[in-house]
Design a protein around this motif. Structure first.
Motif, PDB file in Angstrom:
ATOM      1  N   ILE A 127      66.298  69.491  34.041  1.00 19.60           N
ATOM      2  CA  ILE A 127      65.493  68.965  32.860  1.00 19.60           C
ATOM      3  C   ILE A 127      65.210  67.440  33.064  1.00 19.60           C
ATOM      4  O   ILE A 127      64.306  66.950  32.718  1.00 19.60           O
ATOM      5  N   LEU A 128      66.322  66.691  33.888  1.00 18.06           N
ATOM      6  CA  LEU A 128      65.811  65.434  34.369  1.00 18.06           C
ATOM      7  C   LEU A 128      64.555  65.375  35.134  1.00 18.06           C
ATOM      8  O   LEU A 128      63.636  64.360  35.003  1.00 18.06           O
ATOM      9  N   GLY A 129      64.438  66.261  36.030  1.00 21.32           N
ATOM     10  CA  GLY A 129      63.268  66.233  36.643  1.00 21.32           C
ATOM     11  C   GLY A 129      62.051  66.351  35.985  1.00 21.32           C
ATOM     12  O   GLY A 129      60.979  65.686  35.997  1.00 21.32           O
ATOM     13  N   LEU A 130      61.987  67.388  34.734  1.00 21.63           N
ATOM     14  CA  LEU A 130      60.900  67.532  33.763  1.00 21.63           C
ATOM     15  C   LEU A 130      60.783  66.208  33.077  1.00 21.63           C
ATOM     16  O   LEU A 130      59.612  65.660  32.726  1.00 21.63           O
ATOM     17  N   ALA A 131      61.965  65.500  32.649  1.00 19.95           N
ATOM     18  CA  ALA A 131      61.871  64.140  31.901  1.00 19.95           C
ATOM     19  C   ALA A 131      61.091  63.238  32.669  1.00 19.95           C
ATOM     20  O   ALA A 131      60.387  62.292  31.956  1.00 19.95           O
ATOM     21  N   LYS A 132      61.250  63.174  33.946  1.00 22.10           N
ATOM     22  CA  LYS A 132      60.479  62.042  34.773  1.00 22.10           C
ATOM     23  C   LYS A 132      59.127  62.219  34.615  1.00 22.10           C
ATOM     24  O   LYS A 132      58.377  61.303  34.753  1.00 22.10           O
ATOM     25  N   LYS A 133      58.785  63.637  34.667  1.00 20.86           N
ATOM     26  CA  LYS A 133      57.159  63.948  34.761  1.00 20.86           C
ATOM     27  C   LYS A 133      56.752  63.676  33.514  1.00 20.86           C
ATOM     28  O   LYS A 133      55.547  63.192  33.437  1.00 20.86           O
ATOM     29  N   SER A 134      57.417  63.781  32.456  1.00 14.54           N
ATOM     30  CA  SER A 134      56.698  63.849  30.892  1.00 14.54           C
ATOM     31  C   SER A 134      57.092  62.424  30.513  1.00 14.54           C
ATOM     32  O   SER A 134      56.457  62.361  29.382  1.00 14.54           O
ATOM     33  N   SER A 135      57.869  61.661  31.066  1.00 17.73           N
ATOM     34  CA  SER A 135      58.433  60.382  30.359  1.00 17.73           C
ATOM     35  C   SER A 135      58.958  60.578  28.747  1.00 17.73           C
ATOM     36  O   SER A 135      58.517  59.482  27.981  1.00 17.73           O
ATOM     37  N   SER A 136      59.582  61.657  28.667  1.00 16.42           N
ATOM     38  CA  SER A 136      59.903  62.052  27.255  1.00 16.42           C
ATOM     39  C   SER A 136      61.435  61.420  27.127  1.00 16.42           C
ATOM     40  O   SER A 136      62.085  61.749  27.977  1.00 16.42           O
ATOM     41  N   PRO A 137      61.659  60.440  26.355  1.00 15.43           N
ATOM     42  CA  PRO A 137      63.113  59.809  26.210  1.00 15.43           C
ATOM     43  C   PRO A 137      64.076  60.885  25.575  1.00 15.43           C
ATOM     44  O   PRO A 137      65.191  60.869  26.017  1.00 15.43           O
ATOM     45  N   ALA A 138      63.325  61.878  24.658  1.00 14.99           N
ATOM     46  CA  ALA A 138      64.147  63.032  24.319  1.00 14.99           C
ATOM     47  C   ALA A 138      64.661  63.956  25.271  1.00 14.99           C
ATOM     48  O   ALA A 138      65.963  64.265  25.294  1.00 14.99           O
ATOM     49  N   ILE A 139      63.628  64.263  26.231  1.00 12.79           N
ATOM     50  CA  ILE A 139      64.158  65.196  27.216  1.00 12.79           C
ATOM     51  C   ILE A 139      65.182  64.614  28.378  1.00 12.79           C
ATOM     52  O   ILE A 139      66.059  65.268  28.656  1.00 12.79           O
ATOM     53  N   HIS A 140      64.675  63.292  28.303  1.00 15.77           N
ATOM     54  CA  HIS A 140      65.627  62.374  29.301  1.00 15.77           C
ATOM     55  C   HIS A 140      67.107  62.604  28.830  1.00 15.77           C
ATOM     56  O   HIS A 140      68.109  62.593  29.297  1.00 15.77           O
TER      57      HIS A 140
END
Lengths: 304, 111
Positions: A127-140
């Motif tokens: 999930i943190l890998g995905l958050a980095k790609k998408s710049s989403s604060p909620a996913i982070h």
């Protein structure tokens, strides 16, 4: 990004089922508090799933700047609910110190914790890998939550090992206090990240400026273009969910052809948005007052 | 923030940190000097350990205003970390930077 939320939702569901299954056998406050955290995580994942879809909706006449702020609302909710859980389990742990009781089947509790640790850390990595790609604060925030839960489950697993060792050595009186100690340790581990999460989310809801690295990109580009404009003013920024908004006023020579001035503003806007992901840049152009020393000394304007 | 006048120059000793908290005060002080007729400002970064985007913004805005009035902003005594930040931001090519206050004061003003 929706894929990431689905993975998170599925992971939280598994974690909830594992802990809910173990709880009646183990009768542990630490497992109960961990289950409470998983309940919150599951609820937030469901809300996040719909929030991400809403955040992706384009701007419309009712929300001219779009819906991306809903991700900050999710972040804030997660922080506040976690703080509530910390308070509730801390009170319960304090009461268990006064009336200590033994857990049952600590080895079941240990297995439950190990399964949780594995799911949490693998989930956090993804999930943190995905958050980095998408710049989403909620996913982070989801990724951080998964990682934190991993450490919490690890602490609970260790407490069950200690409980097993103490029972094997006939130290049953001390064993009764292991569970409330583990619960208080869980509260302690959660308190600062939860406050930070809620605080960060509320600041963003109050239109706090964008993060330092993005501000630096804007300044870098203003420096790069500095030989083309007279001055700049009113540099402002804010974020809403994944989106970042930057606006500024660019002061250009009064005699610059309109087309040229406009082209410069567009070039700077494009450069900034290329360097800051998910950004909307607005540059307003204003004429200089012809009050510089070049005009006073009849010299050629260096910006024309 | 210490300010002194030497040889038609205003020498400004910058704060330990030039960030969002201190940049407003620094900007006010420097703009005040320009409004009072300063044509050459030398900023001494001997004590400065940290500079953020807010600090860089102040330098750029002040340099622009000074240039408009026919003056110039000069930087000196930058610590390695501060120099690195200015370099990464591309500001090394925009500003005149000297190793010491003496060198900065000796250098001729650009006309």
């Amino acid at each position: 990004m929706v894929q990431g939320v689905k993975i998170s939702l599925f992971g939280n569901l598994i974690l909830f089922l594992v802990k809910a299954t173990a709880l009646p056998f183990v009768n542990s406050l630490a497992i109960l508090s961990d289950l409470g955290i998983s309940c919150v995580a599951l609820a937030i994942s469901i809300i996040l799933y719909y929030s991400i879809k809403l955040a992706d909706k384009p701007a419309d006449p009712f929300h001219n700047y779009g819906y991306s702020k809903v991700e900050n609302v999710c972040e804030a909710m997660e922080g506040v609910v976690l703080i509530g859980i910390i308070l509730a389990i801390s009170v319960q742990a304090a009461m268990n110190f006064i009336h200590p009781k033994h857990t049952n089947m600590p080895w079941v509790g240990f297995i439950c914790s190990i399964i949780s640790v594995v799911i949490n850390f693998i989930g956090a990595f993804y999930i943190l890998g995905l958050a980095k790609k998408s710049s989403s604060p909620a996913i982070h925030a989801e990724g951080l939550h998964y990682r934190l839960e991993g450490f919490i489950s690890l602490a609970i697993g260790i407490s069950f090992i200690i409980s097993i060792i103490l029972r094997l050595n006939g130290l049953n009186k001390i064993d009764a206090f292991v569970d409330p100690v583990a619960t208080l340790l869980v509260s302690f581990m959660l308190i600062f990240p939860s406050f930070n999460l809620a605080r960060s989310a509320f600041f963003k809801l109050l239109d706090a400026s964008i993060e330092e690295s993005s501000k630096m990109e804007v300044i870098k580009l203003l420096g790069k273009y500095s030989h083309k404009y007279c001055d700049f003013r009113d540099l402002k920024s804010r974020s809403a969910g994944r989106k970042k908004f930057v606006e500024l006023k660019l002061i250009l020579p009064e005699d610059i052809p309109f087309k040229e001035g406009h082209a410069l503003a567009i070039a700077l806007e494009k450069d900034i948005s290329r360097n800051i992901s998910e950004s909307e840049i607005m540059i307003k152009v204003e004429p200089c007052g012809k009050d510089c020393h070049y005009i006073q000394k009849n010299q050629r304007c260096p910006y024309l | 923030m210490q300010i002194k006048s030497l040889n038609d120059c205003n020498v400004v000793q910058m704060e330990e940190k030039l960030d969002a908290l201190t940049s407003d005060e620094v900007e006010k002080a420097l703009m005040g000097l320009i409004d009072n007729g300063a044509k050459r400002i030398v900023c001494v970064f001997e004590l400065t350990e940290y500079i953020s985007s807010a600090g860089l913004r102040v330098l750029l805005v002040v340099a622009k205003k000074l240039k408009k009035m026919g003056g110039e902003l000069v930087l000196c005594s930058l610590k390695p970390l501060v120099y690195k930040v200015l370099d990464m931001a591309g500001f090394i090519s925009i500003f005149k930077i000297f190793g010491s206050e003496e060198e900065a004061l000796k250098s001729p003003q650009e006309k």
